[in-house]
Scaffold this active site. Structure first.
Site, PDB file in Angstrom:
ATOM      1  N   PHE A 119       0.858  -1.175   0.000  1.00 48.45           N
ATOM      2  CA  PHE A 119       0.000   0.000   0.000  1.00 48.45           C
ATOM      3  C   PHE A 119       0.892   1.222   0.000  1.00 48.45           C
ATOM      4  CE2 PHE A 119      -4.602   0.142   1.666  1.00 48.45           C
ATOM      5  CZ  PHE A 119      -5.020  -0.757   0.711  1.00 48.45           C
ATOM      6  N   GLN A 240      -8.898  13.892   4.976  1.00 51.29           N
ATOM      7  CA  GLN A 240      -8.205  13.223   3.879  1.00 51.29           C
ATOM      8  C   GLN A 240      -9.079  13.121   2.640  1.00 51.29           C
ATOM      9  OE1 GLN A 240      -7.029   8.870   4.017  1.00 51.29           O
ATOM     10  NE2 GLN A 240      -5.056   9.892   3.877  1.00 51.29           N
ATOM     11  N   HIS A 242      -9.287  11.207  -0.782  1.00 48.87           N
ATOM     12  CA  HIS A 242      -8.727  10.071  -1.493  1.00 48.87           C
ATOM     13  C   HIS A 242      -8.465  10.536  -2.915  1.00 48.87           C
ATOM     14  CE1 HIS A 242      -8.066   6.148  -3.213  1.00 48.87           C
ATOM     15  NE2 HIS A 242      -8.081   5.629  -2.005  1.00 48.87           N
ATOM     16  N   LEU A 252     -15.205   4.998  -4.485  1.00 53.00           N
ATOM     17  CA  LEU A 252     -13.762   4.863  -4.317  1.00 53.00           C
ATOM     18  C   LEU A 252     -13.163   3.851  -5.289  1.00 53.00           C
ATOM     19  CD1 LEU A 252     -11.473   5.454  -1.960  1.00 53.00           C
ATOM     20  CD2 LEU A 252     -11.859   3.041  -1.637  1.00 53.00           C
ATOM     21  N   GLU A 255      -6.661   1.992  -3.831  1.00 53.53           N
ATOM     22  CA  GLU A 255      -5.237   2.037  -4.116  1.00 53.53           C
ATOM     23  C   GLU A 255      -4.752   0.745  -4.759  1.00 53.53           C
ATOM     24  OE1 GLU A 255      -4.427   3.347  -0.383  1.00 53.53           O
ATOM     25  OE2 GLU A 255      -3.380   5.122  -1.083  1.00 53.53           O
ATOM     26  N   ARG A 286      -1.479   9.540   0.214  1.00 56.21           N
ATOM     27  CA  ARG A 286      -2.700  10.084  -0.393  1.00 56.21           C
ATOM     28  C   ARG A 286      -2.701  11.581  -0.594  1.00 56.21           C
ATOM     29  NH1 ARG A 286      -6.860   6.006   2.632  1.00 56.21           N
ATOM     30  NH2 ARG A 286      -6.309   4.305   1.244  1.00 56.21           N
ATOM     31  N   HIS A 353     -12.697  11.606   2.085  1.00 57.17           N
ATOM     32  CA  HIS A 353     -12.620  10.188   2.401  1.00 57.17           C
ATOM     33  C   HIS A 353     -12.545   9.892   3.891  1.00 57.17           C
ATOM     34  CE1 HIS A 353     -11.778   6.026   1.697  1.00 57.17           C
ATOM     35  NE2 HIS A 353     -10.534   6.087   2.128  1.00 57.17           N
ATOM     36  N   ARG A 398      -3.594  10.226   7.084  1.00 51.12           N
ATOM     37  CA  ARG A 398      -3.658   8.802   7.436  1.00 51.12           C
ATOM     38  C   ARG A 398      -3.085   7.941   6.311  1.00 51.12           C
ATOM     39  NH1 ARG A 398      -7.712   4.403   6.373  1.00 51.12           N
ATOM     40  NH2 ARG A 398      -8.369   5.735   4.678  1.00 51.12           N
TER      41      ARG A 398
HETATM   42  C1  LIG Z   1     -14.733   3.286   0.784  1.00 49.88           C
HETATM   43  C2  LIG Z   1     -13.839   3.179   1.969  1.00 49.88           C
HETATM   44  C3  LIG Z   1     -12.847   2.213   2.011  1.00 49.88           C
HETATM   45  C4  LIG Z   1     -12.005   2.106   3.111  1.00 49.88           C
HETATM   46  N1  LIG Z   1     -11.022   1.153   3.100  1.00 49.88           N
HETATM   47  C5  LIG Z   1     -10.192   1.047   4.162  1.00 49.88           C
HETATM   48  C6  LIG Z   1      -9.170   0.059   4.179  1.00 49.88           C
HETATM   49  O1  LIG Z   1      -9.022  -0.717   3.252  1.00 49.88           O
HETATM   50  N2  LIG Z   1      -8.359  -0.012   5.258  1.00 49.88           N
HETATM   51  C7  LIG Z   1      -8.497   0.833   6.331  1.00 49.88           C
HETATM   52  O2  LIG Z   1      -7.732   0.715   7.283  1.00 49.88           O
HETATM   53  N3  LIG Z   1      -9.480   1.767   6.351  1.00 49.88           N
HETATM   54  C8  LIG Z   1     -10.317   1.895   5.290  1.00 49.88           C
HETATM   55  N4  LIG Z   1     -11.306   2.852   5.303  1.00 49.88           N
HETATM   56  C9  LIG Z   1     -11.548   3.614   6.521  1.00 49.88           C
HETATM   57  C10 LIG Z   1     -12.266   2.745   7.547  1.00 49.88           C
HETATM   58  O3  LIG Z   1     -13.183   1.912   6.903  1.00 49.88           O
HETATM   59  C11 LIG Z   1     -13.032   3.566   8.579  1.00 49.88           C
HETATM   60  O4  LIG Z   1     -12.259   4.608   9.044  1.00 49.88           O
HETATM   61  C12 LIG Z   1     -13.425   2.691   9.756  1.00 49.88           C
HETATM   62  O5  LIG Z   1     -14.101   1.550   9.313  1.00 49.88           O
HETATM   63  C13 LIG Z   1     -14.257   3.437  10.773  1.00 49.88           C
HETATM   64  O6  LIG Z   1     -14.701   2.521  11.749  1.00 49.88           O
HETATM   65  P1  LIG Z   1     -15.458   3.003  13.052  1.00 49.88           P
HETATM   66  O7  LIG Z   1     -15.657   1.796  13.902  1.00 49.88           O
HETATM   67  O8  LIG Z   1     -14.745   4.141  13.651  1.00 49.88           O
HETATM   68  O9  LIG Z   1     -16.843   3.573  12.542  1.00 49.88           O
HETATM   69  P2  LIG Z   1     -17.955   3.033  11.512  1.00 49.88           P
HETATM   70  O10 LIG Z   1     -17.657   1.712  10.947  1.00 49.88           O
HETATM   71  O11 LIG Z   1     -18.212   4.157  10.592  1.00 49.88           O
HETATM   72  O12 LIG Z   1     -19.203   2.826  12.449  1.00 49.88           O
HETATM   73  C14 LIG Z   1     -19.897   3.894  13.037  1.00 49.88           C
HETATM   74  C15 LIG Z   1     -21.044   3.338  13.831  1.00 49.88           C
HETATM   75  O13 LIG Z   1     -21.657   4.381  14.562  1.00 49.88           O
HETATM   76  C16 LIG Z   1     -23.051   4.303  14.440  1.00 49.88           C
HETATM   77  N5  LIG Z   1     -23.587   5.647  14.634  1.00 49.88           N
HETATM   78  C17 LIG Z   1     -23.165   6.807  14.102  1.00 49.88           C
HETATM   79  N6  LIG Z   1     -23.905   7.824  14.550  1.00 49.88           N
HETATM   80  C18 LIG Z   1     -24.815   7.308  15.395  1.00 49.88           C
HETATM   81  C19 LIG Z   1     -25.872   7.849  16.176  1.00 49.88           C
HETATM   82  N7  LIG Z   1     -26.154   9.161  16.187  1.00 49.88           N
HETATM   83  N8  LIG Z   1     -26.616   7.007  16.914  1.00 49.88           N
HETATM   84  C20 LIG Z   1     -26.367   5.676  16.914  1.00 49.88           C
HETATM   85  N9  LIG Z   1     -25.383   5.111  16.200  1.00 49.88           N
HETATM   86  C21 LIG Z   1     -24.623   5.919  15.450  1.00 49.88           C
HETATM   87  C22 LIG Z   1     -23.284   3.718  13.070  1.00 49.88           C
HETATM   88  O14 LIG Z   1     -24.544   3.113  12.992  1.00 49.88           O
HETATM   89  C23 LIG Z   1     -22.154   2.697  13.006  1.00 49.88           C
HETATM   90  O15 LIG Z   1     -22.551   1.512  13.648  1.00 49.88           O
HETATM   91  C24 LIG Z   1     -12.159   2.981   4.204  1.00 49.88           C
HETATM   92  C25 LIG Z   1     -13.152   3.952   4.165  1.00 49.88           C
HETATM   93  C26 LIG Z   1     -13.968   4.070   3.051  1.00 49.88           C
HETATM   94  C27 LIG Z   1     -14.942   5.178   2.983  1.00 49.88           C
END
Ligand SMILES: Cc1cc2nc3c(=O)[nH]c(=O)nc-3n(C[C@H](O)[C@H](O)[C@H](O)COP(=O)(O)OP(=O)(O)OC[C@H]3O[C@@H](n4cnc5c(N)ncnc54)[C@H](O)[C@@H]3O)c2cc1C
Lengths: 587, 86
Positions: A119, A240, A242, A252, A255, A286, A353, A398
């Site tokens: 990556f 960030q 992308h 998206l 990469e 990025r 992103h 990041r």
């Molecule tokens: C297209 C894409 C591809 C990616 N690929 C990668 C990758 O390959 N590798 C990598 O390391 N990172 C990647 N990322 C980044 C990574 O996926 C995210 O940063 C990460 O998954 C965030 O996880 P989280 O647990 O913080 O939140 P999330 O998975 O976003 O979960 C948030 C949770 O909060 C809940 N929530 C939010 N607001 C409320 C509310 N008001 N009340 C109740 N519940 C609420 C939602 O329902 C959800 O359950 C990618 C991001 C994107 C957009």
């Protein structure tokens, strides 16, 4: 108004990878845990992560956590806190093996060990040759992680409140965090969840920008809840972009496409990344690639009718390779553009992103706030982890594959600390009688009848302003204009009315609450960006093109009540190793 | 009452269209907005069933990588794909 109450040891708001990892650790330690999620847990945004998760396993090429740490510090443009980064990189292999144990089907080498792909931003020997550090479960890593963690949580008897929307945190007069008011989306009924500890794991705020790669649910709810509870947001100017979202649409293009040999060209067919990053070229980090694309476009070498994007070429790899190695990307391009990447290049542009900034925490996941005089201190009972938090391991930028790592490592770290806290705080503190009032007042406001502006309208306008005035390229003038416009827009919030006041799945009401959250987070973002007069990582200013470590090697903190920004030092001292002093970032 | 029920169904479906990926949000909500008024009860049933599948399965179907074995669901998937490019 009397509302129903439930009591738990820990309330976790958010069921993405961060929330579920923490919940599993807590439930396994026999804590009584509630997880609230506005969508069904396995529909959380973590499901979108396809690329993978970083850990120095050294399965494909030599590697160690210290090189990973160097890359992360350098990638962060030296704004990352080096104690947290050391902790994360050391914990990474363990985090991956734990996932394997929970049932995540990682792609493997012939000898059975976990396969690792290359990556951007990964090096051997502190800036040497390209490393291979990213572990993936085919192109479904996020899905596999969520599914496994969810199943494990069900087994561990974590209590889920699915399709409940968290509105506001509850705090007592001594400053202890005592839970939250949440709403059942199915019937609009309120519930006050009392908890000895609360963990925010609500993910990012990609919906701030018009063109973004994020799911619609990413509206920065947890960040805004923290702001309203008097907690500042840290480093919000660092968003960030992308480099390769489908131009104008945002989907998206991972990469992995460049990892497999795809490269970018401008309108002259020139492979321009060679000028910006002679070594890493198209695999540079990025911010470097995003800025390069934006520069090409600004200097008139963009493609298409509006000359507003560049092209990502993979056709030279041959149709068979393209279709075999990148099936997901091919299907996506066919669905949204009606073309085949093996034949025609993909139009791409920088796309919002990832939210590097967020709720300030230390490496134990505790939310920390500045004191009037003196150092910071934790908000008792409150934790944050994942994209909504700023611990800060990503600093100004990041690296791909480090976010899944962040949510796993700090989800678990927060849970560890919570276990200790629960040992020392065995009883629920009484919840003040007026604790839910602010949340109730916010809801009551949306019951107002009559004509007014629509939620949709303001949301569209906000995203447009953010894209134009707080995007990849920034100047004083552009951002001042942005701040004025967002401030004016937030002033119009009082005129917005809902036409639907029904109780069953009233999504309009939820969207109104999300808009309020976005508005607060947008103000934090533009205000912080305007104040930072340097270029660092994702924050790139035309009028201050250089990084300025003397003035600006510090974290910003935006306060909602005063709408002001102040600063705190970066933690440049790691836990056990020597500090990596700031150097120029070249790839 | 008819319209009340229909509104509730639409709102419920709209929330089920909120997924973890932008691609799905765009395809599912786009379809709901464009086509809901014309959908018969059979189609609404199939769409409801479709939304119960996990995100990665939906993605494979909606991007045309795989086809659902349930004929009615497969039909709705086709309709959604058509709506996306129309
Ligand atoms: C297209 C894409 C591809 C990616 N690929 C990668 C990758 O390959 N590798 C990598 O390391 N990172 C990647 N990322 C980044 C990574 O996926 C995210 O940063 C990460 O998954 C965030 O996880 P989280 O647990 O913080 O939140 P999330 O998975 O976003 O979960 C948030 C949770 O909060 C809940 N929530 C939010 N607001 C409320 C509310 N008001 N009340 C109740 N519940 C609420 C939602 O329902 C959800 O359950 C990618 C991001 C994107 C957009």
């Amino acid at each position: 108004m009397e509302i129903a109450r439930r009591r738990f040891d820990t309330l976790i708001i958010g069921a993405g990878g961060g929330g579920l990892r923490a919940a599993l650790h807590l439930s396994s330690a026999d804590a009584h845990v509630a997880v609230v999620s506005k969508v069904f847990p396995t529909r959380s945004h973590t499901v979108a992560a396809q690329g993978g998760v970083n850990a120095a396993l050294a399965n494909v090429r030599p590697d160690n956590w210290h090189w990973h740490m160097f890359d992360t510090v350098k990638g962060s443009d030296y704004l990352g806190d080096q104690d947290a980064i050391e902790y994360m990189c050391r914990a990474a292999p363990q985090a991956v093996y734990e996932l394997e144990h929970f049932g995540v089907p990682f792609s493997r080498l012939d000898d059975g060990r976990i396969y690792q792909r290359q990556f951007g931003g990964q090096s051997m020997n502190f800036g040497g040759e390209q490393a291979a550090r990213t572990c993936a479960a085919a192109d479904r890593t996020g899905h596999a992680i969520l599914q496994s963690l969810y199943q494990q949580n069900i087994r561990a008897r974590t209590h889920f409140f699915d399709e409940y929307f968290a509105i506001d945190l509850i705090k007592d007069h001594e400053g202890y965090l005592l839970g939250a008011v949440v709403m059942n989306i199915a019937n609009s009924e309120l519930l006050l969840i009392e908890a000895k500890t609360t963990l925010l794991a609500t993910g990012g705020a990609g919906q701030l920008f018009r063109t973004n790669t994020n799911a619609l649910i990413n509206t920065g709810d947890g960040m805004a809840m923290a702001l309203r509870a008097g907690i500042p947001l840290q480093d919000m100017e660092f968003f960030q972009f992308h480099p390769t979202g489908i131009a104008g649409k945002g989907m998206l293009i991972s990469e992995a496409v460049r990892g497999e040999g795809g490269y970018l060209v401008n309108a002259d067919g020139e492979r321009f990344m060679e000028h910006y990053a002679p070594n890493a070229k198209d695999l540079a980090s990025r911010d470097v690639v995003s800025r390069a694309i934006a520069t090409e476009v600004r200097e008139g070498r963009g493609c298409g009718e509006h000359r507003d994007h560049v092209l990502l070429k993979v056709d030279h790899l041959g149709a068979e390779t393209v279709h075999q190695r990148l099936p997901g990307i091919c299907d996506m391009v066919r669905t949204f553009l009606g073309t085949d990447p093996a034949e025609s290049p993909i139009p791409v542009a920088p796309t919002a992103h990832y939210t590097m900034g967020g709720i300030p925490t230390n490496r134990f996941g505790q939310v920390i706030v500045p004191l009037q005089h003196g150092p910071e201190e934790p908000v008792p009972g409150l934790y944050a982890a994942g994209e909504c938090a700023c611990v800060s391991v990503h600093g100004a930028n990041r690296l791909g594959g480090n976010s899944l790592l962040d949510i796993l490592v700090f989800g678990r770290a927060a849970a560890n600390h919570i276990v200790d806290y629960l040992h020392e705080n065995r009883y629920h503190k009484p919840c003040p009688t007026d604790g839910a009032d602010p949340a109730l007042a916010r809801l009551a406001r949306w019951e107002q009848q009559g004509d007014g502006e629509t939620v949709d309208h303001l949301r569209t306008e906000l995203a447009q302003i953010m894209e134009e005035n707080c995007g990849v390229f920034r100047t004083e003038e552009v951002m001042q204009d942005g701040l004025d416009k967002v401030t004016a827009l937030s002033g119009r919030m009082g005129d917005v009315r809902l036409t639907d006041h029904s109780k069953i799945f009233n999504t309009a009401r939820i969207e109104a609450l999300e808009l309020e959250n976005l508005m607060d987070v947008a103000l934090a973002t533009v205000a912080s960006a305007l104040q930072r007069k340097e270029s660092r990582g994702a924050h790139s200013r035309i009028d201050y093109p250089e990084r300025d470590d003397v003035q600006w090697l510090r974290h910003s903190l935006y306060h909602r009540d005063t709408r002001t920004v102040d600063y705190k030092p970066v933690r440049t001292r790691p836990i056990t190793v020597d500090s990596f002093p700031p150097k120029e970032r070249v790839y | 009452m008819q319209t009340d029920n229909s509104n509730i169904t639409r709102n419920r479906l709209a929330w089920q269209c909120r997924r973890g990926m932008r691609e799905l949000d765009v395809l599912l909500l786009g379809f709901l907005e464009q086509r809901y008024p014309q959908l018969g009860t059979g189609d609404i049933d199939s769409f409801t069933r479709l939304l119960e599948y996990p995100d990665n399965v939906l993605l494979e179907w909606l991007l045309g990588h795989m086809v659902p074995s349930d004929r009615d669901v497969a039909h709705i998937v086709q309709e959604i794909r058509h709506a996306a490019v129309s």
